[in-house]
Design an enzyme around this catalytic site. Structure first.
Site, PDB file in Angstrom:
ATOM      1  N   ARG A   1       5.405 -12.108   9.599  1.00 55.66           N
ATOM      2  CA  ARG A   1       6.552 -11.456   9.340  1.00 55.66           C
ATOM      3  C   ARG A   1       6.186 -10.030  10.236  1.00 55.66           C
ATOM      4  O   ARG A   1       6.726  -9.718  11.517  1.00 55.66           O
ATOM      5  CB  ARG A   1       6.881 -11.241   7.988  1.00 55.66           C
ATOM      6  CG  ARG A   1       8.288 -10.769   7.737  1.00 55.66           C
ATOM      7  CD  ARG A   1       8.557  -9.153   8.072  1.00 55.66           C
ATOM      8  NE  ARG A   1       7.821  -8.134   7.098  1.00 55.66           N
ATOM      9  CZ  ARG A   1       7.920  -7.085   6.943  1.00 55.66           C
ATOM     10  NH1 ARG A   1       8.701  -6.444   7.904  1.00 55.66           N
ATOM     11  NH2 ARG A   1       7.317  -6.258   6.151  1.00 55.66           N
ATOM     12  N   ASP A   2       5.636  -9.209   9.559  1.00 55.63           N
ATOM     13  CA  ASP A   2       5.409  -7.814  10.083  1.00 55.63           C
ATOM     14  C   ASP A   2       4.507  -7.937  11.469  1.00 55.63           C
ATOM     15  O   ASP A   2       4.649  -6.953  12.291  1.00 55.63           O
ATOM     16  CB  ASP A   2       4.630  -7.116   8.996  1.00 55.63           C
ATOM     17  CG  ASP A   2       4.787  -5.303   9.391  1.00 55.63           C
ATOM     18  OD1 ASP A   2       5.543  -5.107  10.247  1.00 55.63           O
ATOM     19  OD2 ASP A   2       4.287  -4.608   8.980  1.00 55.63           O
TER      20      ASP A   2
ATOM     21  N   HIS B   1       0.157  -1.916   1.966  1.00 49.94           N
ATOM     22  CA  HIS B   1       0.474  -2.064   3.146  1.00 49.94           C
ATOM     23  C   HIS B   1       0.014  -1.063   4.025  1.00 49.94           C
ATOM     24  O   HIS B   1       0.628  -0.131   4.131  1.00 49.94           O
ATOM     25  CB  HIS B   1       1.856  -2.685   3.492  1.00 49.94           C
ATOM     26  CG  HIS B   1       2.230  -2.901   4.703  1.00 49.94           C
ATOM     27  ND1 HIS B   1       2.328  -4.365   4.943  1.00 49.94           N
ATOM     28  CD2 HIS B   1       2.626  -2.484   5.720  1.00 49.94           C
ATOM     29  CE1 HIS B   1       2.638  -4.290   6.344  1.00 49.94           C
ATOM     30  NE2 HIS B   1       3.043  -3.107   6.780  1.00 49.94           N
TER      31      HIS B   1
ATOM     32  N   HIS C   1      -1.129   0.465   8.089  1.00 47.89           N
ATOM     33  CA  HIS C   1      -1.236   0.383   9.510  1.00 47.89           C
ATOM     34  C   HIS C   1      -2.466   1.174  10.064  1.00 47.89           C
ATOM     35  O   HIS C   1      -2.953   2.072   9.585  1.00 47.89           O
ATOM     36  CB  HIS C   1      -0.028   0.934  10.323  1.00 47.89           C
ATOM     37  CG  HIS C   1       1.014  -0.099  10.018  1.00 47.89           C
ATOM     38  ND1 HIS C   1       1.660  -0.932  10.992  1.00 47.89           N
ATOM     39  CD2 HIS C   1       1.936  -0.496   8.866  1.00 47.89           C
ATOM     40  CE1 HIS C   1       2.791  -1.661  10.472  1.00 47.89           C
ATOM     41  NE2 HIS C   1       2.872  -1.338   9.140  1.00 47.89           N
TER      42      HIS C   1
ATOM     43  N   CYS D   1       6.722  -1.514  13.157  1.00 46.63           N
ATOM     44  CA  CYS D   1       8.309  -1.523  12.510  1.00 46.63           C
ATOM     45  C   CYS D   1       8.973  -1.348  13.884  1.00 46.63           C
ATOM     46  O   CYS D   1       8.745   0.000  14.394  1.00 46.63           O
ATOM     47  CB  CYS D   1       8.066  -0.493  11.472  1.00 46.63           C
ATOM     48  SG  CYS D   1      10.231  -0.397  10.920  1.00 46.63           S
TER      49      CYS D   1
END
Length: 312
Positions: A17-18, A209, A211, A242
């Site tokens: 997904r991400d 979550h 990054h 994103c």
């Protein structure tokens, strides 16, 4: 450091997904299913496998429900799908999804860019999303994007995160995902916010979550786990970002998180399988491999058991 070892085995891999959403390419369904099944077979506890985002806005997610259809009910019990509205929950449930990640941004500016509504509007709609989830015997997470910084408004007040987490309209969410969407947070900051959310919602699972934009991905993940997070997110090779958050780079690499935390199932053989899987995926996508562990695994340090010889 012992707390890291005993609590950090819970990785959720978000490659499908991400990880994929910024690549601009729709990975074939069979390839996505292969990745999911390989990771589940290795022992990765949970995956994020797709999204109900509009395919015209996020093309790589267009075949998410085909992936859901290809997986067994048992496999789907370990797989989450991103949703942002009750209508998306209903559509995903019809396709067989039972684990929903209901996402909203703490920052209004980012929520409007990402979902087209204010954060309050998203919170107000959550009881209906919870009701629809409960009707099919599913589970729903509350995912709080931009919990630390917003690409439009800058720093986010932690009290906004805590207020949404404590809002009675979100009570039906079994988990809360605290997201460093831009990768601008630092370990002490992550530890403080995760600890505060943990204290305020003691009966829920807490996920972090992160990054790796500023090189703090693994450090922040360890800080989150030390503060009481039950699991952390990562993606193969650090793939991801994103589409509505300028300045955000890839996710923290799953390989790097696992090499730092060493859950029992993560062996040199498991790393070798992941390195091969990652390299094939990133070559297909034309994306760089940002995992330092994967880089180290291809080194010439033959006396180190974690080194993975290059294929002939």
């Amino acid at each position: 450091m012992s707390d890291f070892v005993t609590t950090a085995g819970a990785l959720r891999d978000v490659t499908l997904r991400d990880g994929l959403q910024l690549t601009g390419k729709v990975l074939p369904t069979e390839h996505k299913v292969e990745i999911a099944r390989t990771l589940l077979a290795l022992g990765v506890p949970e995956l994020e496998i797709g999204s109900m985002a509009r395919p015209d806005l996020v093309p790589p997610m267009a075949n998410s429900m085909e992936v859901v259809a290809a997986l067994t009910p048992e496999e789907l019990q370990r797989c989450w799908v991103w949703v942002a509205t009750p209508r998306q929950v209903a559509r995903a449930a019809e396709a067989g999804v039972r684990k929903f990640q209901y996402c909203l941004s703490v920052s209004d500016a980012h929520n409007k860019a990402n979902i087209g509504r204010t954060a309050e509007d998203s919170v107000a709609a959550m009881p209906e999303a919870i009701r629809l989830t409960q009707e099919v015997g599913g589970s729903i997470q509350l995912c709080l994007a931009t919990s630390f910084t917003c690409p439009f408004d800058g720093p986010v007040d932690p009290e906004r995160v805590l207020a949404i987490a404590a809002d009675p309209r979100t009570d039906g969410a079994a988990d809360i995902v605290v997201a460093d969407t831009l990768g601008q947070a630092y370990p002490a900051q992550v530890h403080a916010l995760i600890a505060a959310v943990r204290s305020g919602t003691p009966l829920r699972r807490i996920l972090f979550h992160g990054h790796d934009t500023w090189g703090m991905g693994v450090a922040n993940s360890l800080a989150a786990l030390a503060a009481g997070a039950d699991a952390v997110d990562g993606s193969l090779g650090g793939l991801g970002g994103c589409p509505f958050a300028s300045g955000a780079s890839g996710n923290t690499a799953s390989e790097d998180i696992l090499f730092a935390t060493r859950p029992g199932w993560f062996t040199p053989a498991a790393l070798a399988t992941m390195v091969d899987l990652t390299e094939r995926l990133l070559t297909d996508l034309g994306e760089p491999n940002r995992s330092r562990t994967a880089e180290g695994a291809r080194s010439e340090a033959r006396a180190f058991e974690w080194v993975v010889p290059r294929p002939d």
